[in-house]
Motif scaffolding. Structure first.
Motif, mmCIF file in Angstrom:
data_model
loop_
_atom_site.group_PDB
_atom_site.id
_atom_site.type_symbol
_atom_site.label_atom_id
_atom_site.label_comp_id
_atom_site.label_asym_id
_atom_site.label_seq_id
_atom_site.Cartn_x
_atom_site.Cartn_y
_atom_site.Cartn_z
ATOM 1 N N THR B 9 10.470 20.818 21.939
ATOM 2 C CA THR B 9 10.183 19.393 21.972
ATOM 3 C C THR B 9 10.284 18.849 23.388
ATOM 4 O O THR B 9 9.340 18.928 24.136
ATOM 5 C CB THR B 9 11.091 18.631 20.988
ATOM 6 O OG1 THR B 9 12.441 18.977 21.273
ATOM 7 C CG2 THR B 9 10.746 19.031 19.575
ATOM 8 N N ARG B 10 11.400 18.318 23.789
ATOM 9 C CA ARG B 10 11.448 17.596 25.059
ATOM 10 C C ARG B 10 11.028 18.458 26.244
ATOM 11 O O ARG B 10 10.054 18.175 26.920
ATOM 12 C CB ARG B 10 12.848 17.068 25.279
ATOM 13 C CG ARG B 10 12.996 16.302 26.560
ATOM 14 C CD ARG B 10 14.450 16.083 26.922
ATOM 15 N NE ARG B 10 15.268 15.877 25.726
ATOM 16 C CZ ARG B 10 16.567 16.167 25.634
ATOM 17 N NH1 ARG B 10 17.188 16.696 26.666
ATOM 18 N NH2 ARG B 10 17.236 15.941 24.538
ATOM 19 N N ASP B 11 11.766 19.539 26.493
ATOM 20 C CA ASP B 11 11.433 20.355 27.660
ATOM 21 C C ASP B 11 10.130 21.091 27.447
ATOM 22 O O ASP B 11 9.392 21.361 28.382
ATOM 23 C CB ASP B 11 12.558 21.350 27.938
ATOM 24 C CG ASP B 11 13.851 20.627 28.287
ATOM 25 O OD1 ASP B 11 14.925 21.067 27.845
ATOM 26 O OD2 ASP B 11 13.759 19.607 28.995
ATOM 27 N N ARG B 13 7.521 19.962 25.945
ATOM 28 C CA ARG B 13 6.380 19.096 26.261
ATOM 29 C C ARG B 13 6.206 19.006 27.767
ATOM 30 O O ARG B 13 5.082 18.968 28.279
ATOM 31 C CB ARG B 13 6.597 17.706 25.673
ATOM 32 C CG ARG B 13 6.372 17.652 24.173
ATOM 33 C CD ARG B 13 6.136 16.235 23.717
ATOM 34 N NE ARG B 13 7.334 15.419 23.836
ATOM 35 C CZ ARG B 13 8.131 15.112 22.820
ATOM 36 N NH1 ARG B 13 7.876 15.582 21.615
ATOM 37 N NH2 ARG B 13 9.175 14.353 23.005
ATOM 38 N N PHE B 14 7.328 18.945 28.477
ATOM 39 C CA PHE B 14 7.275 18.879 29.936
ATOM 40 C C PHE B 14 6.579 20.117 30.485
ATOM 41 O O PHE B 14 5.660 20.033 31.304
ATOM 42 C CB PHE B 14 8.703 18.780 30.467
ATOM 43 C CG PHE B 14 8.818 18.716 31.953
ATOM 44 C CD1 PHE B 14 9.242 19.823 32.682
ATOM 45 C CD2 PHE B 14 8.497 17.565 32.633
ATOM 46 C CE1 PHE B 14 9.364 19.758 34.062
ATOM 47 C CE2 PHE B 14 8.609 17.494 34.014
ATOM 48 C CZ PHE B 14 9.040 18.595 34.725
ATOM 49 N N ALA B 17 2.905 20.130 29.699
ATOM 50 C CA ALA B 17 2.138 19.223 30.561
ATOM 51 C C ALA B 17 1.871 19.874 31.908
ATOM 52 O O ALA B 17 0.751 19.812 32.432
ATOM 53 C CB ALA B 17 2.899 17.903 30.743
ATOM 54 N N TRP B 18 2.893 20.506 32.487
ATOM 55 C CA TRP B 18 2.694 21.184 33.769
ATOM 56 C C TRP B 18 1.679 22.299 33.662
ATOM 57 O O TRP B 18 0.836 22.490 34.542
ATOM 58 C CB TRP B 18 4.027 21.740 34.280
ATOM 59 C CG TRP B 18 4.685 20.812 35.228
ATOM 60 C CD1 TRP B 18 5.769 20.012 35.000
ATOM 61 C CD2 TRP B 18 4.286 20.550 36.577
ATOM 62 N NE1 TRP B 18 6.059 19.269 36.116
ATOM 63 C CE2 TRP B 18 5.169 19.582 37.102
ATOM 64 C CE3 TRP B 18 3.261 21.030 37.395
ATOM 65 C CZ2 TRP B 18 5.080 19.090 38.405
ATOM 66 C CZ3 TRP B 18 3.155 20.546 38.701
ATOM 67 C CH2 TRP B 18 4.055 19.590 39.184
ATOM 68 N N THR B 20 -0.761 22.561 31.563
ATOM 69 C CA THR B 20 -2.094 21.962 31.455
ATOM 70 C C THR B 20 -2.593 21.514 32.817
ATOM 71 O O THR B 20 -3.751 21.736 33.182
ATOM 72 C CB THR B 20 -2.052 20.735 30.523
ATOM 73 O OG1 THR B 20 -1.421 21.089 29.315
ATOM 74 C CG2 THR B 20 -3.454 20.221 30.236
ATOM 75 N N ALA B 21 -1.691 20.885 33.580
ATOM 76 C CA ALA B 21 -2.085 20.386 34.895
ATOM 77 C C ALA B 21 -2.551 21.535 35.778
ATOM 78 O O ALA B 21 -3.583 21.442 36.450
ATOM 79 C CB ALA B 21 -0.925 19.647 35.552
ATOM 80 N N THR B 24 -6.001 23.035 34.410
ATOM 81 C CA THR B 24 -7.163 22.182 34.648
ATOM 82 C C THR B 24 -7.387 21.996 36.137
ATOM 83 O O THR B 24 -8.526 21.905 36.602
ATOM 84 C CB THR B 24 -7.006 20.805 33.981
ATOM 85 O OG1 THR B 24 -5.723 20.289 34.280
ATOM 86 C CG2 THR B 24 -7.170 20.915 32.479
ATOM 87 N N GLY B 25 -6.312 21.956 36.900
ATOM 88 C CA GLY B 25 -6.443 21.813 38.345
ATOM 89 C C GLY B 25 -7.179 23.005 38.940
ATOM 90 O O GLY B 25 -8.089 22.858 39.756
ATOM 91 N N LEU B 27 -9.218 24.960 37.437
ATOM 92 C CA LEU B 27 -10.608 24.899 36.994
ATOM 93 C C LEU B 27 -11.393 23.890 37.832
ATOM 94 O O LEU B 27 -12.538 24.146 38.232
ATOM 95 C CB LEU B 27 -10.634 24.501 35.513
ATOM 96 C CG LEU B 27 -11.973 24.617 34.791
ATOM 97 C CD1 LEU B 27 -12.525 26.016 34.935
ATOM 98 C CD2 LEU B 27 -11.782 24.293 33.310
#
Lengths: 254, 251, 341
Positions: B9-11, B13-14, B17-18, B20-21, B24-25, B27
């Motif tokens: 959950t908390r960590d 998701r963190f 998110a990283w 994903t960043a 996508t970055g 790409l």
């Protein structure tokens, strides 16, 4: 999906802001002013109108991003309206995504409105401009605004409205130079060149969305260009919003 | 809840998110590089190029005309370099330098650079001449610029214009802070144009005022050659055969 | 759902053993929150080792002075703050999950809203974000706007609302999706007596429907009127939690008997200390020990004295609260005098 609900609300908020009406009026006024100047243009009136028209979409859009976009999240944090949202079953990334979607929708509407006005003006003056070319130019201008809006939303989640505005403007300016940065990188010694090259990669590649020259010449661009620009815009936006989401996830709302 | 489900959950998701960043970055960077490779290179000056004139641009710079001129200068140099390396087609160069020099009329380097680029690689001597004339008109007391103008004529591709060259060399020599070689270039040009009398006077001046002993000696030699030519009534004795300048573009 | 396996020793909340959180509306174990100053890196303990169980359907009041940690606790439960230590569940879901808030209605202290929206639009937005679909959100929004007394001007923009109106709207926003758990931070603040009465009615109405209500307040009379249990938070820790009756009964009670004056009578002995006063045409007897009440009443009636009232004097929550605060102060290490925040 809650992101869409927030997007709808953000769109409503942006559009109801008196700023938008002001920007539309300013856009119309700018177009009118270009017509006063065209007699001085020695026959280049069509070029002038097209170029200034497209530039005004970009610049007025940037204006909206900096004034509205950079305070989108920061204002909510400041005035605590965010408590009412995040105490509901919404994931924080969905919140940021919704904010971005909302303001981008408003910006695209602005681009369409000004683009339409430009097309009407050109038709009225009897200047032939390739419709495809103009439409593509407006589309790319819209994509550019979407990218800058994502940057603004990210900074807004991390910082105060004023600082967000400065960072966003700074990144916009450097982004316009990203091609030059890449070119310079080739001429520097390897270590420095790699750093400059990396910087060129990190800042948004905004010249990719600029086809004003082509539109002024009445020429459409290639499908490859449009595809690459769209892909780049989407991935860059995803990257920036994900970074914002990571930071936002850690945030405590005191 | 176990540590594992908390991580989800908390960590978690963190971290997600990283991740994903970064994905996508990466790409996005790949797409940008693809675009740089496959799309036609954006011409940086194109934006400036079709503004009708520098006069129109200046109000638009909102007081930042000099900064705009600096940017334009950078772009102009880039433009030159790019085309020099590729197609040697400098269609918009005259226009660009015109804008640049309208924004910054005292930017003498721009006139000089633009003039030579136009005359040589650009193969548009008339445009070069116009640009330099504009420069000299805007900067009437600039000896260096006058000298450059003279030199432009001196190396005119296809046939040196020695009279005009000499005219500007002399003018440069008369202005305050002249470049040291102005006087002797003037003399040299006059001499090779066949105007021996003027040349003689100019060499005399060099001999009298040059601080450099070698140059004084050179002046003396030339004056000597002129006297001999006069004496023999054969002007060509004092003239040198100067090669016709041409432009060779080496990649 | 996993049984919580906290490493900290479990402190059972009054009378309850650590249970499967799914059965409780709210369950907190060892909650702690540290605040680290950005520059000095100084750590302040906002909350320390809080254990709390709230049963479904009960109304729990949270009392404490400003800065005690009430709002911190509520914000941790609603996901706005991340606890430094400990865990919490809402209706069996860990608070880290967004699903934990599906059945939650939260009223923050000083709620702020979007002033460009109308009341109806805002409630619709709130409902949709809490999971109502488009067709349900609108009628519910209209209903709750009406219920809190703002239905006569549904299109009025929020920027024109008064403080009291905003507070009511906040309550409506907490209720629009008809949650099973209400968490209200100072719900009565800024309201006049009519407003407070309305809010009390709303809370009682929800309680009658089986909704669990957790609210924090400064206003002790409201807490006394509404709550089944009261939790007292002092200095970031849970000082006491107990049913209201038990708490005030603990305080022990003086009983006051009022009777007509001008009648002679004799008080029986062995009734403990009795204080006798004459006041406004009445005789007031105060028995320190409530046990002797029956004997005194019998004596009065035998003497033919008209008895006007028999009133147990509770120490009241205020006295209890102040006593707890003093007790905490006596134990605190630095012995600083308690100040109102």
């Amino acid at each position: 999906m809650s992101a869409f609900v927030i997007a709808h609300n953000t769109f409503r908020e942006t559009v109801r802001d008196r700023l938008m009406a002001g920007v539309l009026v300013a856009g119309a006024a700018l177009l009118a002013v270009t017509q006063i100047a065209t007699p001085l243009a020695l026959g280049e009136g069509r070029r002038l109108t097209v170029d200034l028209g497209l530039s005004s979409i970009s610049l007025l859009g940037l204006f909206v991003v900096v004034l509205v976009g950079t305070s989108l999240v920061a204002k909510e944090l400041d005035r605590r309206t965010i408590y009412n949202l995040l105490s509901r079953p919404i994931a924080r990334p969905a919140y940021l995504l919704g904010k971005w979607l909302g303001i981008t929708a408003a910006l695209l509407a602005l681009a369409l409105a000004l683009g339409g006005a430009l097309a009407l003006l050109l038709a009225w003056r009897g200047w032939m401009v390739s419709a495809a070319s103009l439409a593509q130019g407006v589309y790319l201008a819209g994509l550019e605004l979407a990218v800058v809006a994502a940057v603004a939303v990210m900074f807004s989640a991390l910082s105060t409205p004023v600082l967000s505005a400065l960072y966003t403007l700074g990144l916009y300016a450097v982004g316009q130079w990203s091609d030059d940065l890449r070119a310079f990188a080739a001429h520097f010694p390897p270590a420095l060149g790699r750093i400059v090259g990396a910087l060129a990669d990190v800042v948004p590649n905004l010249p990719l969305f600029n086809m004003r020259t082509l539109v002024a010449d009445g020429r459409p661009t290639t499908a490859l260009h449009l595809a690459l620009a769209t892909g780049y815009a989407l991935t860059y936006v995803a990257c920036v919003l994900a970074l914002g989401a990571a930071a936002f996830e850690r945030k405590d709302f005191k | 809840m176990s540590a594992r489900s908390r991580a989800l959950t908390r960590d978690g998701r963190f971290a997600a998110a990283w991740a994903t960043a970064l994905a996508t970055g990466a790409l996005a960077v790949a797409l940008a590089h693809t675009a740089a490779r496959t799309l036609p290179a954006p011409r940086p000056l194109e934006e400036l190029a079709y503004y009708p004139s520098g006069r129109f641009i200046e109000p638009a710079t909102l007081g930042h005309a000099q900064s705009a001129a600096d940017l334009a200068w950078l772009r102009a140099v880039q433009y030159y370099g790019e085309h020099r390396d590729t197609d040697n087609h400098f269609a918009r160069m005259a226009h660009v330098f015109d804008i640049l020099t309208t924004l910054a009329p005292h930017f003498t380097a721009a006139y000089a650079f633009g003039g030579f680029a136009l005359a040589q690689e650009g193969r548009d001597f008339a445009a070069a001449e116009r640009l330099m004339q504009k420069g000299v008109d805007a900067n009437p007391t600039d000896a260096d610029l006058a000298f450059e103008f003279g030199f432009l004529y001196y190396v005119k591709p296809g046939g040196r214009d020695l009279e005009r060259a000499a005219e500007y060399f002399e003018r440069a020599a008369r202005l305050p802070n002249p470049p040291p070689m102005a006087a002797r270039f003037a003399a040299f040009a006059r001499q090779n144009a066949g105007e021996l009398a003027v040349a003689y006077a100019l060499w005399a001046d060099v001999r009298a005022h040059s601080p450099n002993r070698y140059l004084r000696d050179m002046a003396e030699r030339e004056m000597d050659a002129i006297r001999r030519a006069w004496a023999a009534r054969r002007l060509e004795l004092a003239r040198r055969h100067l090669a016709t300048p041409g432009v060779q573009l080496v990649r | 759902m996993q049984i919580p396996t906290s490493l900290e020793p479990q402190r059972p909340a009054a009378g309850r053993s650590p249970a499967d959180p799914a059965g409780l509306a709210v369950c907190a174990r060892g909650l702690g929150k540290d605040y680290v100053h950005d520059w000095t890196r100084k750590v302040t303990r906002g909350l320390d080792g809080l254990d709390l169980d709230v049963c479904r359907g009960e109304v729990l009041g949270i009392l404490g002075p400003n800065g005690a940690g009430k709002t911190t606790t509520l914000k941790i439960l609603t996901g706005l703050l991340k606890p430094t230590r400990g865990q919490a569940w809402l209706m069996g879901e860990p608070v880290e999950r967004t699903a934990s808030r599906r059945n939650l209605g939260f009223l923050p202290e000083q709620p702020y809203f979007y002033d460009y929206l109308s009341g109806l639009e805002y409630l619709e937005l709130a409902g949709r974000l809490s999971g109502l679909d488009h067709s349900t959100a609108r009628p519910r929004a209209a209903h709750w706007l009406e219920r809190v007394g703002l239905g006569d001007r549904p299109r009025l923009r929020l920027r024109k609302y008064s403080k009291g109106m905003l507070q009511r709207l906040g309550l409506a926003a907490a209720l629009v999706h008809e949650p099973q758990l209400l968490i209200l931070d100072e719900p009565m603040s800024g309201l006049d007596p009519f407003g407070r009465r309305d809010v009390r009615e709303l809370i009682l109405e929800q309680r009658a429907r089986g909704v669990t209500v957790l609210f924090s307040s400064h206003i002790l009379p409201d807490v006394e009127m509404l709550c089944d249990r009261v939790a007292i938070i002092l200095g970031g820790r849970l000082a006491r939690v107990a049913p209201l009756d038990a708490l005030v009964a603990d305080a022990g009670g003086v009983v006051e008997i009022r009777c007509a004056s001008g009648h002679g009578f004799e008080l029986p002995g062995e009734c403990g200390p009795i204080e006798r006063m004459e006041r406004a045409g009445e005789t007031v007897l105060r028995l320190a020990d409530g046990a002797g009440v029956q004997r005194v009443l019998a004596a009065l009636l035998r003497a033919g004295v008209p008895v006007r009232a028999v009133t147990p004097q509770r120490h009241g929550l205020e006295a209890l609260f102040l006593r707890e605060a003093d007790a905490v102060d006596a134990h605190s290490t630095d012995g600083a005098a308690r100040r109102s925040a």
